[in-house]
Design an enzyme around this catalytic site. Structure first.
Site, PDB file in Angstrom:
ATOM      1  N   ARG A  55       0.822  -1.231   0.000  1.00 53.95           N
ATOM      2  CA  ARG A  55       0.000   0.000   0.000  1.00 53.95           C
ATOM      3  C   ARG A  55       0.845   1.265   0.000  1.00 53.95           C
ATOM      4  O   ARG A  55       0.454   2.262   0.617  1.00 53.95           O
ATOM      5  CB  ARG A  55      -0.934   0.049   1.208  1.00 53.95           C
ATOM      6  CG  ARG A  55      -2.040  -0.985   1.209  1.00 53.95           C
ATOM      7  CD  ARG A  55      -3.252  -0.489   0.425  1.00 53.95           C
ATOM      8  NE  ARG A  55      -4.209  -1.564   0.280  1.00 53.95           N
ATOM      9  CZ  ARG A  55      -5.282  -1.708   1.043  1.00 53.95           C
ATOM     10  NH1 ARG A  55      -5.554  -0.830   1.975  1.00 53.95           N
ATOM     11  NH2 ARG A  55      -6.086  -2.718   0.846  1.00 53.95           N
TER      12      ARG A  55
ATOM     13  N   ARG B  88      -3.594   6.422   1.228  1.00 61.25           N
ATOM     14  CA  ARG B  88      -4.149   7.605   1.899  1.00 61.25           C
ATOM     15  C   ARG B  88      -3.239   8.324   2.881  1.00 61.25           C
ATOM     16  O   ARG B  88      -3.559   9.417   3.310  1.00 61.25           O
ATOM     17  CB  ARG B  88      -5.458   7.226   2.600  1.00 61.25           C
ATOM     18  CG  ARG B  88      -6.596   7.014   1.628  1.00 61.25           C
ATOM     19  CD  ARG B  88      -7.757   6.316   2.292  1.00 61.25           C
ATOM     20  NE  ARG B  88      -7.330   4.991   2.714  1.00 61.25           N
ATOM     21  CZ  ARG B  88      -8.122   4.091   3.293  1.00 61.25           C
ATOM     22  NH1 ARG B  88      -9.367   4.396   3.536  1.00 61.25           N
ATOM     23  NH2 ARG B  88      -7.658   2.906   3.623  1.00 61.25           N
TER      24      ARG B  88
ATOM     25  N   ARG C 104      -7.093  11.343  -5.646  1.00 66.09           N
ATOM     26  CA  ARG C 104      -8.314  10.577  -5.418  1.00 66.09           C
ATOM     27  C   ARG C 104      -9.527  11.496  -5.435  1.00 66.09           C
ATOM     28  O   ARG C 104     -10.575  11.129  -5.971  1.00 66.09           O
ATOM     29  CB  ARG C 104      -8.206   9.867  -4.073  1.00 66.09           C
ATOM     30  CG  ARG C 104      -9.331   8.935  -3.746  1.00 66.09           C
ATOM     31  CD  ARG C 104      -8.995   8.304  -2.405  1.00 66.09           C
ATOM     32  NE  ARG C 104      -9.993   7.390  -1.919  1.00 66.09           N
ATOM     33  CZ  ARG C 104     -11.097   7.778  -1.303  1.00 66.09           C
ATOM     34  NH1 ARG C 104     -11.360   9.063  -1.144  1.00 66.09           N
ATOM     35  NH2 ARG C 104     -11.945   6.865  -0.872  1.00 66.09           N
TER      36      ARG C 104
ATOM     37  N   ASP D 191      -6.748  -2.956  -7.259  1.00 71.34           N
ATOM     38  CA  ASP D 191      -7.268  -3.652  -6.074  1.00 71.34           C
ATOM     39  C   ASP D 191      -7.491  -5.117  -6.428  1.00 71.34           C
ATOM     40  O   ASP D 191      -7.722  -5.449  -7.587  1.00 71.34           O
ATOM     41  CB  ASP D 191      -8.580  -3.023  -5.610  1.00 71.34           C
ATOM     42  CG  ASP D 191      -8.860  -3.413  -4.157  1.00 71.34           C
ATOM     43  OD1 ASP D 191      -8.327  -2.753  -3.260  1.00 71.34           O
ATOM     44  OD2 ASP D 191      -9.578  -4.412  -3.929  1.00 71.34           O
TER      45      ASP D 191
ATOM     46  N   TYR E 292     -14.458 -12.413   0.220  1.00 76.42           N
ATOM     47  CA  TYR E 292     -15.245 -11.200  -0.067  1.00 76.42           C
ATOM     48  C   TYR E 292     -16.464 -11.527  -0.932  1.00 76.42           C
ATOM     49  O   TYR E 292     -17.519 -10.907  -0.797  1.00 76.42           O
ATOM     50  CB  TYR E 292     -14.376 -10.155  -0.772  1.00 76.42           C
ATOM     51  CG  TYR E 292     -13.354  -9.524   0.165  1.00 76.42           C
ATOM     52  CD1 TYR E 292     -13.738  -8.513   1.048  1.00 76.42           C
ATOM     53  CD2 TYR E 292     -12.036  -9.953   0.192  1.00 76.42           C
ATOM     54  CE1 TYR E 292     -12.820  -7.934   1.922  1.00 76.42           C
ATOM     55  CE2 TYR E 292     -11.114  -9.390   1.060  1.00 76.42           C
ATOM     56  CZ  TYR E 292     -11.509  -8.381   1.922  1.00 76.42           C
ATOM     57  OH  TYR E 292     -10.599  -7.827   2.789  1.00 76.42           O
TER      58      TYR E 292
END
Ligand code: CP3
Length: 365
Positions: free
Chosen positions: A27, A31, A40, A77, A157
């Site tokens: 990552r 963020r 973003r 992703d 998921y």
């Protein structure tokens, strides 16, 4: 063959000699970087960002503009694959991923199919575009990593429809209808293999399989529902492209108890989380694979001197590296970097990994 100015990362994965321990961070584009947040918000959403090859290229390069990282990782992703299968991915603000059509019925599961790769064209376009952006005058700065979720982690998921603390619905299906779970995993394995091969053909020079939830499984279930299918993917991968070996990394979070079995999965390297001692892991896996990891990401919240101390401890824990020896260590965090990490602390980490590991390699300590 194209030229890579710094190919230390690829050499370490293939257990060839290096002058220092290469590093990148899971990552690394995310963020905790103000410039990521700015791009973003221009994109409007995380998916807007991930589906635009221009913007995905921009954010992939952001951490490399700040620090001397030894690899770039495609910005995307793992959930793009089930999205392309028609499950309807969305990211609710501040809530993480959600699937509109989670797999709840036998009919839905039986209808599941390997997606048309054309639906994932935006990912392959991003890969080619990032490769071009990393290259100046025919020389590529660092290698580019492609990635996918493991068949099991994607299934988590897909069945649950979102993240979970206990994966109750997923494991209920696994224990009560193992035939249906195996069906999902077979489709996922074929899809992931095709997806990674297309990334390799588009220019990814190493690939990583993220098995983030393999560690949620019991011993026995891990081998049957996670490792078996990761092995299928690894066995179906294209291993050479542009005249170079394309190394594959398998990362099972919480996979410490199974490193020996994982080292026989066909991966060139194993990612390990911070619960693992690198020296002991090295003894377990022998010469079969390289290791990637494993600083606890929360160390980055401590003051700089403490970060330096913990980084050196991880490098030292790998054990002695004779001069010119193939050590096979890629430094990383044991899981993704937290969004609350002070960005300047990453600079401390990068500098310490390079300085301390250069000294270790020279000393042949
Ligand atoms: O490492 C990188 O810089 C490459 C980019 C990358 C992302 N996701 C971008 C992302 C990678 C390699 C992933 C993998 C991924 N995605 C995993 C496996 C690794 C792991 O963390 O265990 C998983 C489980 C996912 C699924 C996913 N995507 C979740 C659970 C979330 C929400 C959690 C969170 O951190 O917000 C995402 C969103 C996501 N993927 C973000 C990023 C940068 C944050 C989204 C945002 O900007 O709002």
């Amino acid at each position: 063959m194209s030229t890579i100015a710094n190919d230390t990362f690829l050499r370490a994965l293939l257990r060839q000699p290096t002058e220092f321990t290469p590093l990148w961070l899971m990552r690394q584009a995310g963020r905790y970087l103000p410039e990521y947040n700015a791009t973003r918000s221009r994109a409007g959403s995380f998916l807007g960002l991930a589906t635009s090859p221009d913007l995905a290229t921009e954010v992939t390069l952001q951490p490399l503009e700040r620090w001397d990282l030894d690899a770039a990782i495609l910005f995307s992703d793992i959930l793009t694959v089930p999205d392309a299968m028609g499950l309807g991915l969305r990211f609710a603000a501040g809530e993480g991923p959600r699937f509109e059509h989670a797999l709840r019925t036998e009919a839905q599961i039986r209808a599941l199919q390997v997606p048309e790769l054309d639906k994932l064209r935006y990912v392959f376009d991003a890969v080619s575009q990032i490769r071009r952006a990393l290259t100046r005058d025919g020389v590529q700065r660092v290698p580019l990593i492609g990635f996918a979720g493991s068949p099991w982690t994607l299934a988590c998921y897909m069945v649950e429809g979102q993240g979970s603390d206990d994966w109750r619905q997923t494991k209920t299906l696994m224990y009560s209808r193992p035939d249906l779970m195996h069906h999902i995993l077979r489709v996922n394995a074929q899809s992931v293999a095709a997806y990674l091969n297309a990334q390799i053909e588009a220019g990814a020079q190493a690939v990583m399989l993220f098995d983030s939830w393999g560690g949620a499984l019991a011993d026995g279930a891990f081998q049957e529902f996670s490792l078996q299918y990761s092995r299928l993917v690894l066995g179906a991968l294209r291993r050479e492209h542009e005249g170079r070996r394309v190394p594959a990394i398998l990362f099972t979070k919480g996979g410490g108890p199974w490193l020996r079995e994982m080292s026989e999965s066909g991966a060139d390297a194993l990612g390990v989380d911070w619960t693992v001692n690198l020296g002991r892991a090295r003894e377990l896996v022998g010469q079969r694979v390289a290791l990637q990891g494993n600083l606890d990401p929360t160390v980055l919240f401590a003051p700089p001197e403490r970060i330096e101390h913990e980084v050196r401890a991880v490098l030292d824990s790998f054990g002695p590296i004779a001069a010119g020896e193939a050590a096979g260590h890629v430094f990383n965090l044991g899981h993704g970097i937290s969004q609350f990490t002070p960005a300047e602390h990453v600079g401390v980490l990068v500098r310490t990994v390079h300085e301390h590991s250069r000294a270790l390699h020279q000393r042949g300590a």
